[in-house]
Enzyme design. Structure first.
Site, PDB file in Angstrom:
ATOM      1  N   HIS A 143     -27.420 -48.961 -43.188  1.00  0.00           N
ATOM      2  CA  HIS A 143     -26.112 -49.477 -43.591  1.00  0.00           C
ATOM      3  C   HIS A 143     -25.637 -48.781 -44.863  1.00  0.00           C
ATOM      4  O   HIS A 143     -24.478 -48.344 -44.959  1.00  0.00           O
ATOM      5  CB  HIS A 143     -26.211 -50.992 -43.809  1.00  0.00           C
ATOM      6  CG  HIS A 143     -24.973 -51.621 -44.349  1.00  0.00           C
ATOM      7  ND1 HIS A 143     -24.030 -52.220 -43.546  1.00  0.00           N
ATOM      8  CD2 HIS A 143     -24.526 -51.758 -45.623  1.00  0.00           C
ATOM      9  CE1 HIS A 143     -23.055 -52.699 -44.298  1.00  0.00           C
ATOM     10  NE2 HIS A 143     -23.328 -52.432 -45.569  1.00  0.00           N
ATOM     11  N   GLU A 144     -26.529 -48.669 -45.843  1.00  0.00           N
ATOM     12  CA  GLU A 144     -26.159 -48.030 -47.107  1.00  0.00           C
ATOM     13  C   GLU A 144     -25.903 -46.536 -46.925  1.00  0.00           C
ATOM     14  O   GLU A 144     -24.963 -45.982 -47.505  1.00  0.00           O
ATOM     15  CB  GLU A 144     -27.249 -48.262 -48.153  1.00  0.00           C
ATOM     16  CG  GLU A 144     -27.585 -49.718 -48.429  1.00  0.00           C
ATOM     17  CD  GLU A 144     -26.363 -50.555 -48.779  1.00  0.00           C
ATOM     18  OE1 GLU A 144     -25.363 -49.996 -49.284  1.00  0.00           O
ATOM     19  OE2 GLU A 144     -26.385 -51.766 -48.529  1.00  0.00           O
ATOM     20  N   HIS A 147     -22.521 -46.044 -45.559  1.00  0.00           N
ATOM     21  CA  HIS A 147     -21.488 -46.135 -46.594  1.00  0.00           C
ATOM     22  C   HIS A 147     -21.271 -44.771 -47.247  1.00  0.00           C
ATOM     23  O   HIS A 147     -20.133 -44.341 -47.468  1.00  0.00           O
ATOM     24  CB  HIS A 147     -21.900 -47.147 -47.667  1.00  0.00           C
ATOM     25  CG  HIS A 147     -21.456 -48.541 -47.398  1.00  0.00           C
ATOM     26  ND1 HIS A 147     -20.140 -48.875 -47.145  1.00  0.00           N
ATOM     27  CD2 HIS A 147     -22.150 -49.717 -47.375  1.00  0.00           C
ATOM     28  CE1 HIS A 147     -20.045 -50.181 -46.962  1.00  0.00           C
ATOM     29  NE2 HIS A 147     -21.250 -50.710 -47.091  1.00  0.00           N
ATOM     30  N   GLU A 225     -17.107 -52.604 -44.392  1.00  0.00           N
ATOM     31  CA  GLU A 225     -18.430 -53.162 -44.097  1.00  0.00           C
ATOM     32  C   GLU A 225     -18.699 -53.164 -42.597  1.00  0.00           C
ATOM     33  O   GLU A 225     -19.816 -52.877 -42.159  1.00  0.00           O
ATOM     34  CB  GLU A 225     -18.544 -54.585 -44.657  1.00  0.00           C
ATOM     35  CG  GLU A 225     -18.644 -54.656 -46.171  1.00  0.00           C
ATOM     36  CD  GLU A 225     -19.808 -53.860 -46.705  1.00  0.00           C
ATOM     37  OE1 GLU A 225     -20.912 -53.953 -46.141  1.00  0.00           O
ATOM     38  OE2 GLU A 225     -19.605 -53.126 -47.693  1.00  0.00           O
TER      39      GLU A 225
END
Length: 291
Positions: A143-144, A147, A225
Site C-alpha cells: 500500500h505504501e 502511494h 487511498e
C-alpha cells in the site's frame, strides 16, 4: 520542546526568505504590491512555497517526529525481511529503493513520504510488525509503495499549493475591498484603522476558507487511498490487502498525529468522516471485494 522550536524556527526562516524573494519579484517586474497582480504573485509564492518546502523536508521531519530509525544493515530476520520485501515491491512498480525505517509505537501504523519517487521513505511501527502476520504486513508495505509509485505525495503537495493560493488570494482581495470601504466611510480612523480592518478580515477569511478547502483536500486524500489499496492488491493479491484491513479493524483504534500517518486510520463512522484523510475501513474493504 525541541520539535516545536524547530518548527517555529523553520517557519520564521521560510517567512523571511519569502519576504525577500517577494520584494525582489516586485522590484524586477515592476508589479505594485497593492494591485491584484501583486496580490496574486504573493498568494502563489506563499501558497506553493510552504507546501513545496514541507515536501522537500518531509523525510527528515517524518523520521524526527516519530523517532524513526533507518535500517542501514539488517540486524535481525525481521529487518532483513522488511528490506527484501520493500526492495522487491519497488522493483515491481519501477521506483528506486525507498529508505526503510522502523519506529517504536504500539499502534499498527505505517507511512510513506518523500519528494521523489526514487528518493522516498517507508516507515513501519513496531506495533504493526508485532501484531500482523507476514502476509498482512506485506500488504501494508505494498500500500505504501503504491502511494510512492502513484506520486501521491507530489500530487497532494501541488493540490494543497493551489488551494492555499486561492485561499490567500480571495481572502486578501475581499479584505482589501472591505478595508477600503470602511476607511472611506469612517472618519478619523486613518491608515491604522484601515490596516487593522484588513488584518482582522483577512485572518478570519483565511481561517474560514481554509476550513472549507480542507473538505476538498481530504476528499482527494480519501480518493487516493482507494487507488493505493488497488495498487497493493495488484502487487500482493486482494485477499492479503483485505486481511490487513480486517486486522486493523479488529485492532486497537489509533489516534493519528498528522497527515503523514498514511495507513493508521480509525474505522469508526462519524459526522467527521468528511474531514478524514482516509475512508472508513469498511468502505475500503468493500471496494477491494468488488474488484
Amino acid at each position: 520542546m525541541k520539535r516545536i522550536a524547530l518548527f517555529l524556527a523553520t517557519n520564521l526562516a521560510v517567512m523571511i526568505v519569502f519576504s525577500i524573494v517577494l520584494n525582489i519579484v516586485y522590484a524586477v517586474t515592476g508589479i505594485q504590491q497593492g494591485s491584484l497582480s501583486g496580490l496574486l504573485v504573493m498568494a502563489v509564492l506563499f501558497g506553493f512555497g510552504g507546501s513545496l518546502i514541507s515536501l522537500m523536508m518531509s523525510k527528515s521531519m517524518a523520521l524526527r517526529s516519530v523517532g524513526g530509525e533507518v535500517i542501514e544493515q539488517p540486524r535481525n530476520e525481521t529487518e532483513h525481511w522488511l528490506l527484501e520485501t520493500v526492495s522487491r515491491q519497488a522493483q515491481q512498480v519501477g521506483i528506486g529503493m525507498p529508505t526503510v525505517a522502523i519506529y517504536d509505537s504500539p499502534d499498527m501504523n505505517a507511512f510513506a513520504t518523500g519528494a521523489k519517487r526514487d528518493d522516498s521513505l517507508v516507515a513501519v511501527s513496531t506495533g504493526l510488525l508485532h501484531s500482523m502476520t507476514r502476509d498482512e504486513a506485506e500488504a501494508v508495505l505494498a500500500h505504501e509503495v503504491s502511494h510512492i509509485a502513484n506520486g501521491d505525495m507530489i500530487t497532494m503537495t501541488l493540490m494543497q499549493g493551489v488551494v492555499n493560493t486561492f485561499v490567500i488570494f480571495l481572502s486578501r482581495m475581499i479584505a482589501n475591498a472591505v478595508s477600503g470601504f470602511t476607511s472611506s466611510d469612517e472618519e478619523g480612523e486613518g491608515e491604522g484603522g484601515s490596516f487593522m480592518t484588513y488584518f482582522i478580515v483577512s485572518t478570519i477569511l483565511e481561517l474560514a476558507f481554509g476550513f472549507l478547502a480542507s473538505f476538498l483536500t481530504m476528499w482527494f486524500s480519501r480518493h487516493r487511498e482507494f487507488h493505493a489499496d488497488a495498487g497493493a492488491a495488484q502487487l500482493v493479491g486482494k485477499q492479503k490487502m483485505i486481511a490487513a484491513l480486517e486486522r486493523l479493524r479488529m485492532g486497537q483504534e489509533s489516534q493519528l498525529e498528522g497527515s503523514m500517518m498514511a495507513f493508521g486510520i480509525n474505522g469508526k463512522k462519524s459526522l467527521t468522516e468528511l474531514l478524514m484523510s482516509h475512508p472508513p475501513l469498511e468502505k475500503r474493504i468493500d471496494a477491494l471485494r468488488q474488484m
